[in-house]
Scaffold this motif. Structure first.
Motif, short mmCIF file in Angstrom:
data_model
loop_
_atom_site.label_atom_id
_atom_site.label_comp_id
_atom_site.label_asym_id
_atom_site.label_seq_id
_atom_site.Cartn_x
_atom_site.Cartn_y
_atom_site.Cartn_z
N ILE A 154 16.40 -0.94 -36.75
CA ILE A 154 17.23 -0.01 -35.98
C ILE A 154 18.48 -0.71 -35.45
CG2 ILE A 154 15.36 1.49 -35.23
CD1 ILE A 154 15.51 -0.08 -32.50
N THR A 155 19.49 0.08 -35.17
CA THR A 155 20.68 -0.42 -34.49
C THR A 155 20.55 -0.10 -33.02
OG1 THR A 155 22.03 -0.08 -36.47
CG2 THR A 155 23.19 -0.25 -34.38
N VAL A 156 20.73 -1.14 -32.20
CA VAL A 156 20.58 -1.01 -30.75
C VAL A 156 21.86 -1.53 -30.07
CG1 VAL A 156 19.21 -1.68 -28.73
CG2 VAL A 156 18.10 -1.34 -30.93
N THR A 157 22.32 -0.81 -29.07
CA THR A 157 23.47 -1.25 -28.30
C THR A 157 23.00 -1.61 -26.89
OG1 THR A 157 25.00 0.14 -29.54
CG2 THR A 157 25.73 -0.57 -27.35
N PHE A 158 23.40 -2.79 -26.46
CA PHE A 158 23.13 -3.28 -25.11
C PHE A 158 24.46 -3.39 -24.39
CE2 PHE A 158 19.92 -5.08 -27.90
CZ PHE A 158 18.74 -4.86 -27.22
N GLU A 159 24.56 -2.77 -23.21
CA GLU A 159 25.80 -2.89 -22.43
C GLU A 159 25.49 -2.80 -20.96
OE1 GLU A 159 28.27 0.26 -23.89
OE2 GLU A 159 26.80 1.79 -23.41
#
Length: 164
Positions: A154-159
């Motif tokens: 999966i593609t995961v974004t952390f911000e």
């Protein structure tokens, strides 16, 4: 033949410029909304994290430790995380992060940890473990995490969440 320092200046500028454009490939999508002066940059003093998986967003709290601080310095970050063991997603950083690993005994759904010095792990199921990790933080309300991450890569974004 002797060269003057001034004649080497264009070469030095070219070298520094090419190094500034180098990327280690860990970020799929670049950070946006930040200019060269740091205006509109995320608040890196906060410990509130937003984790996006597809259309689902989870809030998390990062610990106040050197590993979490090094992780925050890489944010925002969008990465492809690989499936492992039917209970975790992982991503390998190209460079080491500081560690202080310990065996937690039990992994909790929503734990965000570092395995070794380069492997970011997001756990979507609880289980007991004999492995040691450095804890980065925890998703506040992990209900629905397993469904959101599914069974594959999966593609995961952390911000970081912006302070109001």
């Amino acid at each position: 033949m002797k060269r003057s320092p001034i004649s080497l200046l264009p070469l030095l500028v070219l070298l520094i410029g090419s190094m500034a454009c180098h990327t280690d490939g860990e970020i799929i999508s670049p950070a946006t909304g930040v200019d060269n002066n740091g205006n509109n940059s995320p608040d890196t003093t906060g410990n509130r994290l937003r984790i996006r998986v597809g259309s689902t967003t989870f809030q998390a709290t990062l610990l106040n430790n050197p590993t979490a601080k090094a992780f925050k310095a890489r944010l925002p970050l969008t990465v492809l995380m690989s499936e492992l063991n039917g209970n975790e997603k992982l991503y390998n950083f190209p460079q080491n992060l500081p560690t202080n690993s310990a065996n937690p005994g039990t992994i909790q759904t929503g734990d965000l940890m570092l395995y070794g010095s380069t492997t970011l792990v997001l756990f979507y199921k609880s289980f007991s473990t004999n492995y040691s990790y450095t804890k980065l933080g925890q998703i506040d309300h992990p209900s629905g995490l397993a469904a959101a991450v599914g069974s594959g890569n999966i593609t995961v974004t952390f911000e970081l969440e912006q302070s109001s």
